[in-house]
Design a protein around this motif. Sequence first.
Motif, PDB file in Angstrom:
ATOM      1  N   ASP A  82       0.852  -1.187   0.000  1.00 44.95           N
ATOM      2  CA  ASP A  82       0.000   0.000   0.000  1.00 44.95           C
ATOM      3  C   ASP A  82       0.891   1.242   0.000  1.00 44.95           C
ATOM      4  N   PRO A  83       0.695   2.203  -0.937  1.00 44.57           N
ATOM      5  CA  PRO A  83       1.562   3.386  -0.997  1.00 44.57           C
ATOM      6  C   PRO A  83       1.514   4.229   0.271  1.00 44.57           C
ATOM      7  N   GLU A  84       0.443   4.149   1.048  1.00 45.14           N
ATOM      8  CA  GLU A  84       0.357   4.934   2.277  1.00 45.14           C
ATOM      9  C   GLU A  84       1.267   4.373   3.362  1.00 45.14           C
ATOM     10  N   ILE A  85       1.634   3.094   3.271  1.00 49.32           N
ATOM     11  CA  ILE A  85       2.465   2.464   4.275  1.00 49.32           C
ATOM     12  C   ILE A  85       3.951   2.743   4.028  1.00 49.32           C
ATOM     13  N   LEU A  86       4.334   3.024   2.793  1.00 43.36           N
ATOM     14  CA  LEU A  86       5.743   3.233   2.450  1.00 43.36           C
ATOM     15  C   LEU A  86       6.309   4.447   3.181  1.00 43.36           C
ATOM     16  N   PRO A  87       7.583   4.381   3.623  1.00 42.11           N
ATOM     17  CA  PRO A  87       8.183   5.527   4.316  1.00 42.11           C
ATOM     18  C   PRO A  87       8.448   6.672   3.345  1.00 42.11           C
ATOM     19  N   VAL A  88       8.351   7.895   3.861  1.00 43.63           N
ATOM     20  CA  VAL A  88       8.580   9.098   3.055  1.00 43.63           C
ATOM     21  C   VAL A  88       9.738   9.858   3.688  1.00 43.63           C
ATOM     22  N   ALA A  89      10.672  10.323   2.855  1.00 45.78           N
ATOM     23  CA  ALA A  89      11.826  11.071   3.356  1.00 45.78           C
ATOM     24  C   ALA A  89      11.411  12.471   3.739  1.00 45.78           C
ATOM     25  N   ASP A  90      12.000  12.972   4.793  1.00 47.35           N
ATOM     26  CA  ASP A  90      11.736  14.328   5.252  1.00 47.35           C
ATOM     27  C   ASP A  90      12.476  15.295   4.334  1.00 47.35           C
ATOM     28  N   PRO A  91      11.783  16.246   3.708  1.00 47.87           N
ATOM     29  CA  PRO A  91      12.471  17.156   2.781  1.00 47.87           C
ATOM     30  C   PRO A  91      13.490  18.059   3.479  1.00 47.87           C
ATOM     31  N   ASP A  92      13.357  18.291   4.797  1.00 43.22           N
ATOM     32  CA  ASP A  92      14.294  19.146   5.519  1.00 43.22           C
ATOM     33  C   ASP A  92      15.429  18.355   6.167  1.00 43.22           C
ATOM     34  N   ALA A  93      15.480  17.047   5.938  1.00 39.88           N
ATOM     35  CA  ALA A  93      16.488  16.212   6.584  1.00 39.88           C
ATOM     36  C   ALA A  93      17.861  16.511   5.995  1.00 39.88           C
ATOM     37  N   GLU A  94      18.908  16.390   6.844  1.00 42.39           N
ATOM     38  CA  GLU A  94      20.279  16.600   6.395  1.00 42.39           C
ATOM     39  C   GLU A  94      20.726  15.424   5.549  1.00 42.39           C
ATOM     40  N   THR A  95      21.553  15.714   4.561  1.00 40.81           N
ATOM     41  CA  THR A  95      22.095  14.637   3.760  1.00 40.81           C
ATOM     42  C   THR A  95      23.279  14.033   4.505  1.00 40.81           C
ATOM     43  N   VAL A  96      23.499  12.772   4.289  1.00 46.70           N
ATOM     44  CA  VAL A  96      24.584  12.075   4.967  1.00 46.70           C
ATOM     45  C   VAL A  96      25.768  12.000   4.021  1.00 46.70           C
ATOM     46  N   GLY A  97      26.934  12.389   4.516  1.00 50.44           N
ATOM     47  CA  GLY A  97      28.155  12.291   3.718  1.00 50.44           C
ATOM     48  C   GLY A  97      28.379  13.520   2.864  1.00 50.44           C
ATOM     49  N   PRO A  98      29.575  13.613   2.320  1.00 47.34           N
ATOM     50  CA  PRO A  98      29.900  14.774   1.485  1.00 47.34           C
ATOM     51  C   PRO A  98      29.226  14.676   0.123  1.00 47.34           C
ATOM     52  N   THR A  99      29.031  15.811  -0.499  1.00 43.16           N
ATOM     53  CA  THR A  99      28.463  15.803  -1.840  1.00 43.16           C
ATOM     54  C   THR A  99      29.536  15.313  -2.805  1.00 43.16           C
ATOM     55  N   PRO A 100      29.147  14.540  -3.801  1.00 41.47           N
ATOM     56  CA  PRO A 100      30.150  14.013  -4.727  1.00 41.47           C
ATOM     57  C   PRO A 100      30.754  15.141  -5.563  1.00 41.47           C
ATOM     58  N   PRO A 101      32.032  15.016  -5.936  1.00 41.33           N
ATOM     59  CA  PRO A 101      32.649  16.056  -6.754  1.00 41.33           C
ATOM     60  C   PRO A 101      32.083  16.029  -8.164  1.00 41.33           C
ATOM     61  N   GLU A 102      32.080  17.183  -8.792  1.00 40.71           N
ATOM     62  CA  GLU A 102      31.580  17.247 -10.161  1.00 40.71           C
ATOM     63  C   GLU A 102      32.616  16.675 -11.107  1.00 40.71           C
ATOM     64  N   ALA A 103      32.143  16.004 -12.147  1.00 41.35           N
ATOM     65  CA  ALA A 103      33.043  15.399 -13.122  1.00 41.35           C
ATOM     66  C   ALA A 103      33.736  16.494 -13.924  1.00 41.35           C
ATOM     67  N   TYR A 104      34.982  16.227 -14.308  1.00 44.20           N
ATOM     68  CA  TYR A 104      35.745  17.194 -15.090  1.00 44.20           C
ATOM     69  C   TYR A 104      35.163  17.276 -16.485  1.00 44.20           C
ATOM     70  N   LYS A 105      34.879  18.467 -16.924  1.00 48.64           N
ATOM     71  CA  LYS A 105      34.337  18.680 -18.266  1.00 48.64           C
ATOM     72  C   LYS A 105      35.412  19.347 -19.089  1.00 48.64           C
ATOM     73  N   ALA A 106      35.870  18.660 -20.120  1.00 48.22           N
ATOM     74  CA  ALA A 106      36.923  19.194 -20.972  1.00 48.22           C
ATOM     75  C   ALA A 106      36.391  20.379 -21.764  1.00 48.22           C
ATOM     76  N   THR A 107      37.254  21.368 -21.962  1.00 44.07           N
ATOM     77  CA  THR A 107      36.860  22.511 -22.762  1.00 44.07           C
ATOM     78  C   THR A 107      36.812  22.113 -24.224  1.00 44.07           C
ATOM     79  N   ARG A 108      36.263  22.971 -25.015  1.00 43.89           N
ATOM     80  CA  ARG A 108      36.138  22.698 -26.439  1.00 43.89           C
ATOM     81  C   ARG A 108      37.511  22.548 -27.092  1.00 43.89           C
ATOM     82  N   GLU A 109      38.459  23.382 -26.663  1.00 45.52           N
ATOM     83  CA  GLU A 109      39.803  23.314 -27.224  1.00 45.52           C
ATOM     84  C   GLU A 109      40.508  22.027 -26.807  1.00 45.52           C
TER      85      GLU A 109
END
Length: 152
Positions: free
Chosen positions: A43-70
């Motif tokens: 039942d979809p009402e029974i499934l747990p829902v994440a709190d939108p204000d909850a802190e994220t766990v762990g560091p944010t992943p680094p962004e991938a290197y994007k090569a310039t056009r040159e």
Amino acid sequence: MTKFLAGAAGMLLLLTAGLFLWIGAEGQDIPIPEAPPPPEQPDPEILPVADPDAETVGPTPPEAYKATREEMRFNRYDRNRDEAITRLEMMSSRTDAFRKLDTDGNNLLTFEEWAISTSERFAGADSDGNGRLTRTEFRTTRPKRSVSRCKC
């Protein structure tokens, strides 16, 4: 006599093949079992829902290197990825262009040599100096085509 033996062997092979076909056709009457029913959905009402204000766990992943056009253009010519373009890596029809780009004359084109020449080319095409190329200014960067006449 050999014709008789060959005919008998052929007849025996035909009877054996017919027997295998007859037995194979009989074995196909096996009923196919029905598929099991799909699993029950919770039942979809029974499934747990994440709190939108909850802190994220762990560091944010680094962004991938994007090569310039040159850098992407440079990498197209640098086939063995040793950060230098040799004369062999450049197309044979482009040897004059390679010589112009290789400012120190060591037959190796570094990324710095490549970037300096292309930035100078951009600056030469940017006639009003605003850091942007209009369509008219961009047309001046096109390589000049040599007129070749067919000697048919």
